[in-house]
Design an enzyme around this catalytic site. Structure first.
Site, PDB file in Angstrom:
ATOM      1  N   GLU A  62     -49.337 -49.474  -4.587  1.00  0.00           N
ATOM      2  CA  GLU A  62     -50.088 -50.290  -3.629  1.00  0.00           C
ATOM      3  C   GLU A  62     -51.427 -50.780  -4.204  1.00  0.00           C
ATOM      4  O   GLU A  62     -51.856 -51.888  -3.923  1.00  0.00           O
ATOM      5  CB  GLU A  62     -50.356 -49.426  -2.394  1.00  0.00           C
ATOM      6  CG  GLU A  62     -50.646 -50.153  -1.133  1.00  0.00           C
ATOM      7  CD  GLU A  62     -50.685 -49.188   0.034  1.00  0.00           C
ATOM      8  OE1 GLU A  62     -51.739 -49.128   0.692  1.00  0.00           O
ATOM      9  OE2 GLU A  62     -49.684 -48.495   0.273  1.00  0.00           O
ATOM     10  N   ASP A  63     -52.078 -49.939  -5.008  1.00  0.00           N
ATOM     11  CA  ASP A  63     -53.458 -50.208  -5.405  1.00  0.00           C
ATOM     12  C   ASP A  63     -53.667 -50.601  -6.865  1.00  0.00           C
ATOM     13  O   ASP A  63     -54.750 -51.052  -7.222  1.00  0.00           O
ATOM     14  CB  ASP A  63     -54.324 -48.973  -5.142  1.00  0.00           C
ATOM     15  CG  ASP A  63     -54.453 -48.634  -3.671  1.00  0.00           C
ATOM     16  OD1 ASP A  63     -54.073 -49.459  -2.825  1.00  0.00           O
ATOM     17  OD2 ASP A  63     -54.935 -47.524  -3.366  1.00  0.00           O
TER      18      ASP A  63
END
Length: 178
Positions: A62-63
């Site tokens: 996600e990051d």
């Protein structure tokens, strides 16, 4: 003693988050303190190596620039599937925050029980200190987590009860600040 696979996941997550100099929003600490805390919470309820690895890796896709296929390649299908369950699929282009939260909520509702346990640990750590750090944002954030708990009730019950109690405690603190 930590398994080699867990050590590999911890180092992989640390390197991924450090590669973009990711920091915790309110403390400016290196981001890895969050996956570490989530992994520690997971170890209080299970010794399942795949779940503990997924806890370390839960924000990597996600990051950071790391892809889900890279997680599968490095750690195998079991951990890859857990990380997939833990990765919010919504993107900014999908709409406003409420729309993205709804997309992520549906995704989490379909996650495995094991992933829901890791997600509970994530919720617990993300709720820690939110009221004191950002009371204005905390109102919205705590309500989102309260709603998310509706689909996490199949996860570990001790973590579920702790997350539920933390949500309630945050609401009480926020009410007192009015």
């Amino acid at each position: 003693m930590m398994s080699e696979k867990i050590i590999k996941a911890a180092e992989f997550a640390k390197n991924a988050h450090e590669s973009i100099d990711q920091r915790r929003k309110y403390s400016n600490e290196p981001y890895i303190v969050h996956p570490e805390a989530v992994a520690e919470l997971v170890t209080t309820v299970t010794d399942d190596v795949e779940m503990i690895c997924a806890a370390w890796l839960h924000d990597v896709v996600e990051d950071t620039p790391i892809s889900l296929s890279e997680i599968h390649s490095h750690f195998g299908a079991g951990i890859g599937e857990l990380v997939d369950d833990l990765t919010d699929p919504a993107q900014r282009a999908d709409g406003n925050r409420a729309t993205r939260i709804a997309i992520n909520y549906k995704h989490t509702a379909q996650a495995s029980v094991r992933a829901k346990t890791v997600k509970l640990a994530d919720v617990i750590h993300n709720l820690t200190g939110i009221v004191e750090c950002d009371p204005n944002f905390a109102w919205k954030f705590v309500q989102e987590k309260k709603q998310l708990l509706e689909v996490l009730n199949a996860g570990d019950q001790s973590l579920f009860k702790l997350a539920d109690a933390m949500v309630k405690d945050c609401v009480i603190k926020l009410e007192r600040m009015k």
